[in-house]
Design an enzyme around this catalytic site. Structure first.
Site, short mmCIF file in Angstrom:
data_model
loop_
_atom_site.label_atom_id
_atom_site.label_comp_id
_atom_site.label_asym_id
_atom_site.label_seq_id
_atom_site.Cartn_x
_atom_site.Cartn_y
_atom_site.Cartn_z
N SER A 29 6.55 -2.53 2.93
CA SER A 29 5.83 -2.51 4.22
C SER A 29 6.25 -3.81 4.99
O SER A 29 6.54 -4.66 4.28
CB SER A 29 4.00 -2.64 3.84
OG SER A 29 3.58 -2.84 4.95
N TYR A 39 -3.14 -6.56 0.65
CA TYR A 39 -2.23 -5.38 0.70
C TYR A 39 -0.51 -5.91 0.70
O TYR A 39 0.17 -5.28 0.10
CB TYR A 39 -2.43 -4.47 2.09
CG TYR A 39 -1.65 -3.59 2.18
CD1 TYR A 39 -1.20 -2.48 1.57
CD2 TYR A 39 -0.75 -3.77 3.27
CE1 TYR A 39 -0.31 -1.48 1.83
CE2 TYR A 39 0.27 -2.44 3.83
CZ TYR A 39 0.26 -1.71 2.85
OH TYR A 39 1.44 -0.57 3.41
#
Length: 332
Positions: A131, A156
Site C-alpha cells: 500500500s 495498517y
C-alpha cells in the site's frame, strides 16, 4: 493453463482480477472469509457475477480465513498453484486504530500462512498487495520505492511494511520470487463502500451532507481499477530475478512496484468530478484532518513503466463517471 490462487477474491480488487484471469484462460481458485467489515451483500454480488462468467467452469470459490493455518496448508497441498496473488487483507487506515487485532490476524498471521504455502509447494511467483500507506507522512514526493519507509503512522501501514519485509526474507531464504505492489487509492465500479468516493456519491445523490477533511486540500494519486488490473497482469509474468540490494550482500528474487496514476488529484477536484457525474452539488461539512491520514500521495512509477511497459492512463473524470454510472444501476 496456469493455475492461480487469488486471496480476497470477493473483495474489490480480487473480483476484477479474477475476471481478467478467467478471460486469459487461467484456472482460478479464490478464497475469502466474507467478513462484515463492509456490507457483505456487495461481496456476494461480486461472487454471483463470477459464477455466471462464461469461463466459470475454471473458477472455484472457497470460504476461508487467511489466519486458518490448517486450511491454508490443505488448500496449497490439494492444488499445484503456479502463481499466488495475495489481495486478502484487513483494509482501512482508520479502522486499524479501533480494531488492531483484526489487522494482526489477517495481515500478519494470514500472510505468513501464504508464504509458508508458497515455500512448501513450489509456487513460481507470489504477487501481493502492499500500500502507498507505507510512505507515511514522507515529505519527499513523488514517492519512490527507493525511499525509506520506516515511519508508518497507522497499524495498517505497519502491517503492509511488515509484509514486504516478510516477503523479502522468504525470497532470500527459499528462493521464492515475490513482487509487492504499493497501490495508490484504488477506485471504480464494484468498489468498497468504506472509501470516500463511494460515500460521497451516496450522500450527494440523496442530498445528505458529506464530511470533507482538511478543507479538501488533501491530494491523492487516485488509480482506476482497470489500470490496477492491467498492472497486476503485467507484473504476474514479470518474475523478478535474483539480485542483491545496494546496501546488502543478501540476494533474493524480490521486487517492489508503485502502481498509481502518477498525478495527484486534489480532494476538491475529486468532489467536483463526483458532483458533475451525479448532476448535483455537494453539501459539505468541513473538518480537520483525521488521525492516520496523510496530506498527499504521489507515485513514482518509472520502474513499473521500464520493466513492464505499462502506465495507468484513466483520468479522474472518466473513472468517476464510470463509477457513478455503475452505482446508479446497482442501487437504482
Amino acid at each position: 493453463m496456469r493455475k492461480v490462487l487469488v486471496t480476497g477474491s470477493a473483495g474489490f480488487i480480487g473480483f476484477h482480477v479474477i475476471q481478467a484471469l478467467l478471460k486469459q484462460g487461467c484456472s482460478v481458485v479464490g478464497i475469502d472469509n466474507l467478513n462484515d467489515y463492509y456490507d457483505p451483500q456487495l461481496k456476494y454480488s461480486r461472487l454471483d457475477i463470477l459464477t455466471k462468467n462464461d469461463k466459470a467452469e475454471n473458477y472455484q470459490f472457497v470460504i476461508m480465513d487467511l489466519a486458518d493455518r490448517t486450511g491454508i496448508e490443505q488448500l496449497f497441498a490439494n492444488n499445484q498453484f503456479d502463481i499466488v496473488i495475495n489481495l486478502g487483507a484487513q483494509a482501512g487506515v482508520r479502522y486499524s486504530i479501533e480494531n488492531p487485532h483484526a489487522y494482526v490476524d489477517s495481515n500478519l498471521v494470514g500472510f505468513v500462512n501464504i508464504l509458508e504455502g508458497c515455500r512448501y509447494n513450489k509456487v513460481k511467483h507470489l504477487v501481493y498487495a502492499s500500500s502507498s500507506s507505507v510512505y507515511g507522512m514522507s515529505i519527499k514526493q513523488p514517492f519512490s520505492t527507493e525511499d525509506r519507509v520506516d515511519y508508518p503512522i497507522s497499524l495498517y501501514a505497519a502491517t503492509k511494511k511488515s509484509n514486504e519485509l516478510m516477503a523479502y526474507t522468504y525470497s532470500h531464504l527459499y528462493g521464492i520470487p515475490t513482487t509487492g505492489l504499493r497501490f495508490f487509492t484504488v477506485y471504480g465500479p464494484m468498489g468498497r463502500p468504506d472509501m470516500a468516493y463511494f460515500s460521497f456519491t451516496k450522500k450527494i445523490l440523496s442530498g445528505e451532507t458529506i464530511d470533507v477533511y482538511n478543507n479538501g486540500e488533501m491530494q491523492r494519486d487516485f488509480t482506476y481499477i482497470e489500470d490496477i488490473v492491467k498492472g497486476i497482469e503485467r507484473v504476474m509474468s514479470q518474475i523478478p530475478e535474483t539480485q542483491n540490494l545496494d546496501t546488502s550482500s543478501a540476494k533474493a528474487p524480490y521486487k517492489i512496484y508503485n502502481i498509481g496514476n502518477n498525478q495527484p488529484i486534489s480532494l476538491r477536484r475529486f468532489i467536483t468530478a463526483i458532483e458533475s457525474s451525479c448532476g448535483k452539488k455537494a453539501r459539505e461539512n468541513l473538518l480537520p484532518m483525521q488521525a492516520g491520514d496523510v496530506p498527499s500521495t504521489f507515485a513514482n512509477i518509472d520502474e513499473l513503466i521500464t520493466d513492464t511497459g505499462f502506465k495507468p492512463s484513466t483520468s479522474i473524470e472518466d473513472g468517476i463517471s464510470q463509477f457513478v454510472s455503475w452505482y446508479k444501476k446497482f442501487y437504482r
